[in-house]
Scaffold this active site. Structure first.
Site, PDB file in Angstrom:
ATOM      1  N   ASP A  74       1.957 -18.754  21.695  1.00  0.00           N
ATOM      2  CA  ASP A  74       0.888 -17.844  22.112  1.00  0.00           C
ATOM      3  C   ASP A  74       0.345 -18.280  23.473  1.00  0.00           C
ATOM      4  O   ASP A  74       0.698 -19.353  23.968  1.00  0.00           O
ATOM      5  CB  ASP A  74      -0.238 -17.769  21.072  1.00  0.00           C
ATOM      6  CG  ASP A  74      -0.722 -19.139  20.666  1.00  0.00           C
ATOM      7  OD1 ASP A  74      -0.698 -20.052  21.519  1.00  0.00           O
ATOM      8  OD2 ASP A  74      -1.115 -19.319  19.509  1.00  0.00           O
ATOM      9  N   ASP A  76      -2.956 -18.553  26.278  1.00  0.00           N
ATOM     10  CA  ASP A  76      -4.379 -18.548  26.602  1.00  0.00           C
ATOM     11  C   ASP A  76      -4.506 -18.299  28.093  1.00  0.00           C
ATOM     12  O   ASP A  76      -3.687 -18.776  28.886  1.00  0.00           O
ATOM     13  CB  ASP A  76      -5.009 -19.907  26.269  1.00  0.00           C
ATOM     14  CG  ASP A  76      -4.908 -20.226  24.795  1.00  0.00           C
ATOM     15  OD1 ASP A  76      -5.346 -19.388  23.984  1.00  0.00           O
ATOM     16  OD2 ASP A  76      -4.376 -21.296  24.447  1.00  0.00           O
ATOM     17  N   ASP A 150      -9.236 -30.939  27.043  1.00  0.00           N
ATOM     18  CA  ASP A 150      -9.159 -32.211  26.317  1.00  0.00           C
ATOM     19  C   ASP A 150      -8.215 -33.239  26.967  1.00  0.00           C
ATOM     20  O   ASP A 150      -8.655 -34.329  27.340  1.00  0.00           O
ATOM     21  CB  ASP A 150      -8.838 -31.993  24.824  1.00  0.00           C
ATOM     22  CG  ASP A 150      -7.718 -30.998  24.561  1.00  0.00           C
ATOM     23  OD1 ASP A 150      -7.046 -30.585  25.526  1.00  0.00           O
ATOM     24  OD2 ASP A 150      -7.498 -30.656  23.383  1.00  0.00           O
TER      25      ASP A 150
HETATM   26  P1  ATP Z   1      -1.116 -25.318  20.418  1.00  0.00           P
HETATM   27  O1  ATP Z   1       0.281 -25.277  20.895  1.00  0.00           O
HETATM   28  O2  ATP Z   1      -1.302 -26.100  19.194  1.00  0.00           O
HETATM   29  O3  ATP Z   1      -1.785 -23.979  20.401  1.00  0.00           O
HETATM   30  P2  ATP Z   1      -2.892 -25.769  22.601  1.00  0.00           P
HETATM   31  O4  ATP Z   1      -2.998 -26.881  23.574  1.00  0.00           O
HETATM   32  O5  ATP Z   1      -2.610 -24.409  23.146  1.00  0.00           O
HETATM   33  O6  ATP Z   1      -1.839 -26.196  21.529  1.00  0.00           O
HETATM   34  P3  ATP Z   1      -5.263 -24.583  21.526  1.00  0.00           P
HETATM   35  O7  ATP Z   1      -6.077 -25.019  20.367  1.00  0.00           O
HETATM   36  O8  ATP Z   1      -4.582 -23.273  21.483  1.00  0.00           O
HETATM   37  O9  ATP Z   1      -4.217 -25.757  21.781  1.00  0.00           O
HETATM   38  O10 ATP Z   1      -6.214 -24.668  22.791  1.00  0.00           O
HETATM   39  C1  ATP Z   1      -5.863 -24.139  24.058  1.00  0.00           C
HETATM   40  C2  ATP Z   1      -6.380 -25.052  25.166  1.00  0.00           C
HETATM   41  O11 ATP Z   1      -7.803 -25.110  25.112  1.00  0.00           O
HETATM   42  C3  ATP Z   1      -5.917 -26.483  25.086  1.00  0.00           C
HETATM   43  O12 ATP Z   1      -4.670 -26.663  25.685  1.00  0.00           O
HETATM   44  C4  ATP Z   1      -7.017 -27.207  25.830  1.00  0.00           C
HETATM   45  O13 ATP Z   1      -6.864 -27.057  27.233  1.00  0.00           O
HETATM   46  C5  ATP Z   1      -8.243 -26.420  25.429  1.00  0.00           C
HETATM   47  N1  ATP Z   1      -8.883 -26.993  24.237  1.00  0.00           N
HETATM   48  C6  ATP Z   1      -8.670 -26.632  22.946  1.00  0.00           C
HETATM   49  N2  ATP Z   1      -9.424 -27.342  22.109  1.00  0.00           N
HETATM   50  C7  ATP Z   1     -10.153 -28.166  22.871  1.00  0.00           C
HETATM   51  C8  ATP Z   1     -11.146 -29.141  22.593  1.00  0.00           C
HETATM   52  N3  ATP Z   1     -11.509 -29.410  21.346  1.00  0.00           N
HETATM   53  N4  ATP Z   1     -11.687 -29.794  23.640  1.00  0.00           N
HETATM   54  C9  ATP Z   1     -11.321 -29.505  24.915  1.00  0.00           C
HETATM   55  N5  ATP Z   1     -10.397 -28.625  25.228  1.00  0.00           N
HETATM   56  C10 ATP Z   1      -9.815 -27.932  24.239  1.00  0.00           C
HETATM   57 MG    MG Z   2      -2.590 -22.555  22.032  1.00  0.00          MG
END
Ligand code: ATP
Ligand code: MG
Length: 449
Positions: A74, A76, A150
């Protein structure tokens, strides 16, 4: 002369403070991202925002996974448009979230999550008494936003039009080194949001990355902070972990980080019961396999597996106190599910699935004349898969699982033969007569559902 030199040094140091680091901008030739791997929704969202006059980038996990050569599941998007402005730009969109307001933009079946750049300064954000940030809706610049993410590898911004990657925190270098490094002071960042401790563990396991020693150091000491995190967030994070396709590795990593202890009752159950461990690890390995093959996984099945030995232990305890088997099983299921509910918001639908899979087990154990009816049960397949796991883990005689495997494939006549009462028996296959059961166990058949 010397005065001038000192003045210049001071000036330079001050400038460095105001602009902590200059972002690196990588060209297509340098980062190698194939634009064609972006979804229609991701491209459409960025394009729509650009046309409306805003900045917009694909950000986070999608950029990380693209740089690693994968296909993101997905996307963002981060922008300088406020949630209201994003919502006004796209007809098919809705604003969600309180702690963290974002907009969901819909393109066909796809949903793109759009967040507004957050400020790096959290001094005004409301927190709980442990420093956990309760709401984070003050907006800022891209540079601010990059600092609020993060980990360095999650703080990369991709502009699909210019085909550039903007890297404020050395994320590209860390991707190459396969290192997870938190941005800023690790302890402060975990206090702001303890879920980051679970996230670092999940990413390390899923990507096969090392955790930078400074990022890792405070985790043990701060692990308890996870107890203050709302159940619904823990549940979401647990699901991401269990459905990551690397659940076995994630659980091992959690154990290495000592993050399991006394935190989530569910994890305690998984990691601290020697009897159930084999069963749970098998179930997780099977889940990882299914996800690897692109097949779906039912959360109800997964939780039923994770908590099975807990339910079994309670069930046996109640039976030993003289309760009849069937009501005892239903009471045990209720106790186990409720205990988890306090910390982990298991939804009603999932709980209902768990109860069905569990309550079918004693019925499957018995085989015999109701077997054909059981085959028609909507949850039969799940219950049978569950039975196989029980047999593989050594909890159940493999003869029972083999009986069902044969029965499923058998022709109608052979099925009748298999269901027929054996001489001297009551319809149950021979094996059952050999089992010695205390009288109190009686009939374990739950009411037909
Ligand atoms: P996944 O592949 O599991 O979706 P992801 O890195 O995209 O991994 P998401 O939870 O979708 O994780 O979050 C999207 C982005 O938002 C992360 O890559 C990070 O930049 C930011 N993010 C998410 N959660 C946090 C948090 N708790 N603190 C700071 N930044 C966060
Ligand atoms: Mg994600």
């Amino acid at each position: 002369m010397l005065k001038k030199f000192i003045a210049r040094v001071i000036e330079r140091a001050t400038a460095k403070k105001a602009h902590p680091r200059k972002a690196k901008v990588l060209t297509a030739a340098e980062h190698g991202i194939d634009r064609a791997k972006l979804s229609r929704g991701a491209l459409g969202t960025v394009e729509g925002l650009h046309k409306a006059g805003y900045e917009a980038y694909v950000v986070g996990g999608a950029v990380r996974d693209l740089l690693l050569g994968g296909v993101p599941k997905d996307f963002d998007v981060a922008t300088n448009a406020t949630p209201e402005q994003v919502h006004a730009t796209f007809r098919r969109s809705r604003m969600i979230g309180r702690r963290f307001r974002i907009v969901h933009v819909m393109f066909g079946q796809e949903t793109v999550e759009v967040s507004t750049f957050r400020t790096a300064d959290l001094s005004d954000a409301p927190t709980d008494e442990h420093g956990r940030v309760l709401r984070d809706n003050t907006f800022g610049s891209l540079a601010d936003d990059a600092t609020r993410r993060d980990f360095t590898i999650n703080s990369l911004y991709y502009d699909p039009e210019a085909q550039t990657v903007i890297d404020h925190h050395g994320g590209v270098a860390d991707l190459k080194k396969k290192v997870l490094r938190i941005i800023g002071d690790p302890a402060t960042r975990y206090r702001e949001d303890p879920v980051r401790m679970l996230r670092v563990t999940r990413f390390a396991a899923r990507l096969g990355f090392a955790i930078d020693p400074k990022t890792r150091a405070p985790i043990r000491e701060l692990a308890d902070l996870l107890t203050n995190v709302p159940a619904s967030r823990l549940f979401d994070e647990m699901m991401k972990l269990l459905l990551s396709g690397h659940a076995v590795a994630c659980i091992r990593q959690l154990r290495d980080e000592q993050l399991h202890h006394g935190l989530l009752p569910l994890l305690d159950v998984i990691l601290e019961q020697p009897l159930g461990e084999k069963f749970v690890m098998l179930a997780l390995a099977r889940t990882d396999e299914r996800i690897g093959m692109g097949k779906g996984v039912s959360p109800g099945f997964l939780f039923a597996a994770l908590l099975w030995h807990e339910a079994l232990a309670k069930w046996n305890e109640l039976k030993a106190r003289g309760e009849h088997a069937t009501p005892a099983l239903f009471e045990a299921m209720g106790l186990v599910i409720d205990a988890q509910r306090e910390k982990l918001a298991i939804q009603h639908r999932i709980a209902a699935d768990m109860r069905e899979i569990w309550s079918l087990q004693p019925r499957l154990d018995r085989r015999g004349r109701n077997a054909a009816k059981l085959l028609e049960h909507p949850r039969f397949r799940a219950a049978y898969d569950f039975l196989l796991l029980r047999a593989q883990s050594g909890e159940l005689d493999t003869e029972v699982a083999d009986w069902w495997t044969t029965f499923i494939d058998a022709m109608p006549e052979a099925r009748l033969e298999m269901m027929a009462p054996k001489p001297g028996g009551d319809g149950a296959p021979r094996k059952r007569r050999r089992r010695r059961r205390p009288a109190a166990e009686g009939d374990a058949t739950p009411p037909a559902s």
